[in-house]
Design a protein around this motif. Structure first.
Motif, mmCIF file in Angstrom:
data_model
loop_
_atom_site.group_PDB
_atom_site.id
_atom_site.type_symbol
_atom_site.label_atom_id
_atom_site.label_comp_id
_atom_site.label_asym_id
_atom_site.label_seq_id
_atom_site.Cartn_x
_atom_site.Cartn_y
_atom_site.Cartn_z
ATOM 1 N N LEU A 185 -6.488 -1.961 7.652
ATOM 2 C CA LEU A 185 -5.567 -1.081 6.947
ATOM 3 C C LEU A 185 -5.201 0.108 7.822
ATOM 4 O O LEU A 185 -4.030 0.469 7.944
ATOM 5 C CB LEU A 185 -6.177 -0.621 5.623
ATOM 6 N N SER A 186 -6.184 0.704 8.447
ATOM 7 C CA SER A 186 -5.945 1.837 9.327
ATOM 8 C C SER A 186 -5.018 1.453 10.488
ATOM 9 O O SER A 186 -4.080 2.187 10.814
ATOM 10 C CB SER A 186 -7.273 2.366 9.865
ATOM 11 N N PHE B 232 -5.454 6.573 0.832
ATOM 12 C CA PHE B 232 -6.012 5.455 1.603
ATOM 13 C C PHE B 232 -6.891 4.563 0.731
ATOM 14 O O PHE B 232 -6.725 3.341 0.722
ATOM 15 C CB PHE B 232 -6.813 6.003 2.794
ATOM 16 N N ALA B 233 -7.825 5.150 0.010
ATOM 17 C CA ALA B 233 -8.768 4.353 -0.804
ATOM 18 C C ALA B 233 -8.028 3.555 -1.877
ATOM 19 O O ALA B 233 -8.370 2.394 -2.140
ATOM 20 C CB ALA B 233 -9.819 5.251 -1.444
ATOM 21 N N ILE C 33 1.401 -3.770 2.400
ATOM 22 C CA ILE C 33 1.238 -2.317 2.467
ATOM 23 C C ILE C 33 2.554 -1.633 2.116
ATOM 24 O O ILE C 33 2.598 -0.713 1.288
ATOM 25 C CB ILE C 33 0.748 -1.888 3.863
ATOM 26 N N ILE D 252 -8.295 -6.777 2.473
ATOM 27 C CA ILE D 252 -8.005 -6.043 3.709
ATOM 28 C C ILE D 252 -9.190 -5.134 4.032
ATOM 29 O O ILE D 252 -9.751 -4.494 3.147
ATOM 30 C CB ILE D 252 -6.690 -5.241 3.601
ATOM 31 N N SER D 253 -9.569 -5.095 5.295
ATOM 32 C CA SER D 253 -10.666 -4.225 5.710
ATOM 33 C C SER D 253 -10.130 -2.819 5.985
ATOM 34 O O SER D 253 -8.927 -2.627 6.194
ATOM 35 C CB SER D 253 -11.323 -4.770 6.986
ATOM 36 N N GLU D 254 -11.028 -1.843 5.984
ATOM 37 C CA GLU D 254 -10.620 -0.473 6.292
ATOM 38 C C GLU D 254 -10.002 -0.394 7.677
ATOM 39 O O GLU D 254 -9.001 0.290 7.874
ATOM 40 C CB GLU D 254 -11.817 0.482 6.192
ATOM 41 N N ARG E 18 -6.284 0.614 -0.252
ATOM 42 C CA ARG E 18 -7.241 -0.459 0.053
ATOM 43 C C ARG E 18 -7.583 -1.264 -1.198
ATOM 44 O O ARG E 18 -7.677 -2.482 -1.165
ATOM 45 C CB ARG E 18 -8.509 0.109 0.670
ATOM 46 N N ARG E 19 -7.763 -0.579 -2.325
ATOM 47 C CA ARG E 19 -8.056 -1.283 -3.579
ATOM 48 C C ARG E 19 -6.876 -2.117 -4.050
ATOM 49 O O ARG E 19 -7.052 -3.153 -4.692
ATOM 50 C CB ARG E 19 -8.452 -0.283 -4.669
ATOM 51 N N TRP F 131 -0.726 -8.478 6.321
ATOM 52 C CA TRP F 131 -0.953 -7.299 5.488
ATOM 53 C C TRP F 131 0.191 -6.278 5.522
ATOM 54 O O TRP F 131 0.316 -5.494 4.590
ATOM 55 C CB TRP F 131 -2.266 -6.567 5.848
#
Length: 115
Positions: free
Chosen positions: A57-58, A42-43, A31, A52-54, A46-47, A27
């Motif tokens: 991603l975090s 952030f949202a 990114i 990728i999970s939250e 993610r879209r 990932w």
């Protein structure tokens, strides 16, 4: 014969090792590629990266920030929103990512992914 080939083989350099320890993680390259376009919330990030999970991603954003490739900025709300943008060091990856994309177009045709 085997000894000769061992002497010809050199240890992988520290710089390239550090690059792949960071960018070789799942990932991370995606990114950075999304952030090359513009700062992103952030949202929205993610879209832009399906699957990728939250949490992942975090975690990846934290790693990239610690490496000095991106900056996390909090937009005071309401609602409170967090955006991310690349630093100069992060933006400097642009030419390398572009070249990797060209290489993939030539040598990794669509549908050839092992995953």
């Amino acid at each position: 014969m085997v000894e000769d080939s061992r002497q010809a083989c050199q240890k992988v350099g520290g710089a390239i090792t550090r690059v792949f320890e960071l960018l070789g993680k799942r990932w991370t390259g995606l990114i950075v590629a999304v952030l090359m376009q513009q700062p992103v919330y952030f949202a929205d990030l993610r879209r832009a990266i399906p699957g990728i999970s939250e949490r992942m991603l975090s975690d990846r954003l934290t790693e990239l920030a610690l490496a000095g490739l991106l900056v996390r900025e909090v937009d005071e709300g309401p609602p409170l929103r967090v955006s991310y943008r690349l630093t100069e060091a992060g933006k400097a990856l642009g030419p390398a990512l572009h070249e990797l994309g060209l290489w993939a177009e030539s040598y990794l045709p669509e549908g050839s992914s092992p995953c």
